[in-house]
Write a protein that holds these residues in place. Structure first.
Motif, PDB file in Angstrom:
ATOM      1  N   PHE A  38     -15.738   3.092   8.833  1.00 50.79           N
ATOM      2  CA  PHE A  38     -14.776   3.321   7.767  1.00 50.79           C
ATOM      3  C   PHE A  38     -13.380   2.956   8.261  1.00 50.79           C
ATOM      4  N   PRO A  39     -12.516   2.544   7.366  1.00 52.98           N
ATOM      5  CA  PRO A  39     -11.175   2.139   7.792  1.00 52.98           C
ATOM      6  C   PRO A  39     -10.357   3.342   8.262  1.00 52.98           C
ATOM      7  N   PRO A  40      -9.545   3.160   9.310  1.00 49.56           N
ATOM      8  CA  PRO A  40      -8.782   4.270   9.881  1.00 49.56           C
ATOM      9  C   PRO A  40      -7.461   4.523   9.152  1.00 49.56           C
ATOM     10  N   ILE A  41      -7.506   4.581   7.834  1.00 52.17           N
ATOM     11  CA  ILE A  41      -6.265   4.721   7.071  1.00 52.17           C
ATOM     12  C   ILE A  41      -5.555   6.031   7.392  1.00 52.17           C
ATOM     13  N   TYR A  42      -6.298   7.124   7.513  1.00 53.23           N
ATOM     14  CA  TYR A  42      -5.626   8.396   7.803  1.00 53.23           C
ATOM     15  C   TYR A  42      -4.971   8.356   9.182  1.00 53.23           C
ATOM     16  N   GLU A  43      -5.702   7.888  10.179  1.00 53.79           N
ATOM     17  CA  GLU A  43      -5.177   7.864  11.542  1.00 53.79           C
ATOM     18  C   GLU A  43      -3.912   7.015  11.627  1.00 53.79           C
ATOM     19  N   VAL A  44      -3.929   5.850  10.994  1.00 52.13           N
ATOM     20  CA  VAL A  44      -2.772   4.951  11.027  1.00 52.13           C
ATOM     21  C   VAL A  44      -1.582   5.578  10.312  1.00 52.13           C
ATOM     22  N   CYS A  45      -1.810   6.092   9.108  1.00 54.57           N
ATOM     23  CA  CYS A  45      -0.709   6.630   8.311  1.00 54.57           C
ATOM     24  C   CYS A  45      -0.183   7.955   8.866  1.00 54.57           C
ATOM     25  N   ALA A  46      -1.072   8.816   9.361  1.00 59.91           N
ATOM     26  CA  ALA A  46      -0.651  10.118   9.889  1.00 59.91           C
ATOM     27  C   ALA A  46       0.200   9.973  11.147  1.00 59.91           C
TER      28      ALA A  46
END
Length: 120
Positions: free
Chosen positions: A2-10
């Motif tokens: 899954f794409p790491p959108i939370y990790e990148v944005c957080a």
């Protein structure tokens, strides 16, 4: 997978300033009832592995839809800008889906799509 959108944005200070700490960025259907504004939800619209004839794929591509909700258009746009700035160094924003206001909640929404390539 899954794409790491939370990790990148957080990890981004601009997103933290716009969406709080912990960052109010939720997968589809998981935003808590009555969550503070602004907040963001995301969902996977589609994607595919990068297939090869003689080996397993080494990367997966995902298309995400990101929706920002806020009590004012200014706040929704500011949060969307912070997300854009955090995402663009690692993925591709491919579409601006527009802006609207929910008739029932009166919240403003800014929406965009992201193509994210995730190495396996």
């Amino acid at each position: 997978m899954f794409p790491p959108i939370y990790e990148v944005c957080a990890a981004d200070a601009g997103v933290q300033a716009a969406l709080g700490t912990p960052v109010r960025l939720y997968p589809f259907g998981e935003a808590p009832h009555g969550v503070a504004l602004p907040y963001t939800v995301w969902q996977t619209l589609g994607g595919s592995p990068d297939n090869f004839l003689k080996q397993r794929p080494d990367i997966d591509q995902f298309t995400l839809q990101v929706d920002v909700y806020a009590s004012t258009a200014t706040a929704a746009r500011a949060a969307a800008r912070s997300l854009r700035d955090a995402i663009e160094p690692v993925a591709y924003i491919t579409r601006w889906n527009g802006e609207d206001r929910d008739d029932e909640t009166k919240n403003y929404r800014v929406s965009f799509d992201v193509d994210w390539w995730v190495p396996r």
